[in-house]
Design a protein around this motif. Structure first.
Motif, PDB file in Angstrom:
ATOM      1  N   PHE A   1       0.697  -1.202  -0.002  1.00  0.00           N
ATOM      2  CA  PHE A   1       0.056  -0.082   0.091  1.00  0.00           C
ATOM      3  C   PHE A   1       0.927   1.280  -0.104  1.00  0.00           C
ATOM      4  O   PHE A   1       0.711   1.915  -0.612  1.00  0.00           O
ATOM      5  CB  PHE A   1      -1.035   0.031   1.134  1.00  0.00           C
ATOM      6  CG  PHE A   1      -1.754   1.358   1.355  1.00  0.00           C
ATOM      7  CD1 PHE A   1      -3.015   1.344   0.520  1.00  0.00           C
ATOM      8  CD2 PHE A   1      -1.530   2.109   2.009  1.00  0.00           C
ATOM      9  CE1 PHE A   1      -3.791   2.525   0.581  1.00  0.00           C
ATOM     10  CE2 PHE A   1      -2.418   3.469   2.263  1.00  0.00           C
ATOM     11  CZ  PHE A   1      -3.458   3.387   1.406  1.00  0.00           C
ATOM     12  N   LYS A   2       1.872   1.294   0.668  1.00  0.00           N
ATOM     13  CA  LYS A   2       2.716   2.423   0.944  1.00  0.00           C
ATOM     14  C   LYS A   2       3.676   2.584  -0.433  1.00  0.00           C
ATOM     15  O   LYS A   2       3.876   3.809  -0.683  1.00  0.00           O
ATOM     16  CB  LYS A   2       3.713   2.326   2.012  1.00  0.00           C
ATOM     17  CG  LYS A   2       3.135   2.381   3.442  1.00  0.00           C
ATOM     18  CD  LYS A   2       4.040   2.127   4.466  1.00  0.00           C
ATOM     19  CE  LYS A   2       3.443   2.192   5.794  1.00  0.00           C
ATOM     20  NZ  LYS A   2       4.344   1.984   7.042  1.00  0.00           N
ATOM     21  N   VAL A   3       3.889   1.516  -0.861  1.00  0.00           N
ATOM     22  CA  VAL A   3       4.828   1.680  -2.370  1.00  0.00           C
ATOM     23  C   VAL A   3       3.798   2.416  -3.643  1.00  0.00           C
ATOM     24  O   VAL A   3       4.517   2.931  -4.393  1.00  0.00           O
ATOM     25  CB  VAL A   3       5.537   0.713  -2.580  1.00  0.00           C
ATOM     26  CG1 VAL A   3       6.485   0.074  -1.790  1.00  0.00           C
ATOM     27  CG2 VAL A   3       4.305  -0.601  -3.238  1.00  0.00           C
ATOM     28  N   ARG A   4       2.529   2.555  -3.214  1.00  0.00           N
ATOM     29  CA  ARG A   4       1.728   3.120  -4.272  1.00  0.00           C
ATOM     30  C   ARG A   4       2.041   4.358  -4.430  1.00  0.00           C
ATOM     31  O   ARG A   4       1.937   5.101  -5.675  1.00  0.00           O
ATOM     32  CB  ARG A   4       0.262   2.835  -3.765  1.00  0.00           C
ATOM     33  CG  ARG A   4      -0.333   1.600  -3.738  1.00  0.00           C
ATOM     34  CD  ARG A   4      -1.645   1.531  -3.058  1.00  0.00           C
ATOM     35  NE  ARG A   4      -2.725   2.776  -3.663  1.00  0.00           N
ATOM     36  CZ  ARG A   4      -3.489   2.584  -4.375  1.00  0.00           C
ATOM     37  NH1 ARG A   4      -3.970   1.272  -4.945  1.00  0.00           N
ATOM     38  NH2 ARG A   4      -4.403   3.556  -4.833  1.00  0.00           N
ATOM     39  N   GLU A   5       2.649   5.345  -3.483  1.00  0.00           N
ATOM     40  CA  GLU A   5       3.310   6.468  -3.634  1.00  0.00           C
ATOM     41  C   GLU A   5       4.565   6.906  -4.398  1.00  0.00           C
ATOM     42  O   GLU A   5       4.865   8.075  -4.889  1.00  0.00           O
ATOM     43  CB  GLU A   5       3.519   7.166  -2.312  1.00  0.00           C
ATOM     44  CG  GLU A   5       2.257   6.980  -1.482  1.00  0.00           C
ATOM     45  CD  GLU A   5       2.476   7.535   0.102  1.00  0.00           C
ATOM     46  OE1 GLU A   5       3.516   7.649   0.407  1.00  0.00           O
ATOM     47  OE2 GLU A   5       1.378   7.406   0.775  1.00  0.00           O
ATOM     48  N   LEU A   6       5.171   5.533  -4.732  1.00  0.00           N
ATOM     49  CA  LEU A   6       6.552   5.532  -5.121  1.00  0.00           C
ATOM     50  C   LEU A   6       6.388   5.863  -6.732  1.00  0.00           C
ATOM     51  O   LEU A   6       5.489   5.173  -7.371  1.00  0.00           O
ATOM     52  CB  LEU A   6       7.419   4.543  -4.852  1.00  0.00           C
ATOM     53  CG  LEU A   6       7.674   4.477  -3.330  1.00  0.00           C
ATOM     54  CD1 LEU A   6       8.526   2.889  -2.992  1.00  0.00           C
ATOM     55  CD2 LEU A   6       8.197   5.531  -2.843  1.00  0.00           C
ATOM     56  N   SER A   7       7.503   6.074  -7.364  1.00  0.00           N
ATOM     57  CA  SER A   7       7.610   5.840  -8.844  1.00  0.00           C
ATOM     58  C   SER A   7       7.556   4.516  -9.240  1.00  0.00           C
ATOM     59  O   SER A   7       8.016   3.514  -8.369  1.00  0.00           O
ATOM     60  CB  SER A   7       8.733   6.707  -9.401  1.00  0.00           C
ATOM     61  OG  SER A   7       9.905   6.083  -9.326  1.00  0.00           O
ATOM     62  N   GLU A   8       7.305   4.080 -10.662  1.00  0.00           N
ATOM     63  CA  GLU A   8       7.439   2.780 -11.039  1.00  0.00           C
ATOM     64  C   GLU A   8       9.066   2.174 -10.616  1.00  0.00           C
ATOM     65  O   GLU A   8       9.490   1.168 -10.502  1.00  0.00           O
ATOM     66  CB  GLU A   8       7.183   2.677 -12.717  1.00  0.00           C
ATOM     67  CG  GLU A   8       7.315   1.327 -13.029  1.00  0.00           C
ATOM     68  CD  GLU A   8       6.287   0.534 -12.403  1.00  0.00           C
ATOM     69  OE1 GLU A   8       6.613  -0.918 -12.397  1.00  0.00           O
ATOM     70  OE2 GLU A   8       5.216   0.727 -11.893  1.00  0.00           O
ATOM     71  N   ALA A   9      10.059   3.295 -11.068  1.00  0.00           N
ATOM     72  CA  ALA A   9      11.518   2.933 -10.794  1.00  0.00           C
ATOM     73  C   ALA A   9      11.816   2.520  -9.595  1.00  0.00           C
ATOM     74  O   ALA A   9      12.506   1.619  -9.321  1.00  0.00           O
ATOM     75  CB  ALA A   9      12.352   4.117 -11.530  1.00  0.00           C
TER      76      ALA A   9
END
Length: 172
Positions: free
Chosen positions: A112-120
């Motif tokens: 859920f938290k990594v939804r905020e990160l870019s694809e890279a």
């Protein structure tokens, strides 16, 4: 002939283990059965598999997307936990029906938290973002994404109520 041999080995694996989810590195009687099954899944998803072969593999218990099946199984365990306990705050080390439900829920919170990160950034962390559908389903059974923040808010509310009632915040 080789496909037929691998299919027979897969059926034998299922009879022995109760499932056809062969680990990728598994070798059966000298054959790379796990790699063979991965190739079958790739061919199926790409539409390159004969319908008769797909039907035979399905009859042998092959699941085309084992990660999705695993997610559904764990979600079902979480829903049962919620129904029984009245909440979805599964302790991190909790095991439910032989599965590490607490660890799985922790992983979902990370996704859920990594939804905020870019694809890279997600690729660098080797994590996939959670889909909107997964978020909605987990929230529907009461999953809290940041249980420490929720606990802080709950405790602050209790402190405020104590202050209102007692006129001070010096809780014994």
């Amino acid at each position: 002939e080789r496909w037929e041999r691998s299919c027979a080995l897969l059926r034998a694996y299922r009879e022995r283990g109760g499932h056809a989810n062969v680990p990728a590195s598994h070798v059966e009687e000298g054959e790379q059965l796990g790699q063979w099954l991965q190739r079958q899944r790739i061919d199926f998803k790409a539409g390159k598999m004969e319908a008769s072969r797909a039907a035979r593999l399905e009859a042998a218990g092959v699941v085309w997307d084992p990660l999705a099946e695993q997610w559904e199984r764990m979600f079902g365990l979480l829903a049962a936990f919620h129904e029984r306990e009245g909440h979805a705050n599964v302790p991190a080390l909790h095991v439910e029906d032989g599965a590490q439900l607490g660890a799985w829920l922790q992983e979902q919170r990370k996704r859920f938290k990594v939804r905020e990160l870019s694809e890279a950034e997600r690729k660098a962390k080797r994590m996939s973002a959670m889909s909107d559908e997964e978020v909605l389903r987990l929230e529907a059974v009461g999953v809290v994404w940041d249980p420490l923040a929720e606990q802080w808010e709950r405790m602050f509310g209790l402190l405020a109520a104590f202050h209102e009632r007692e006129g001070h915040a010096n809780v014994p």
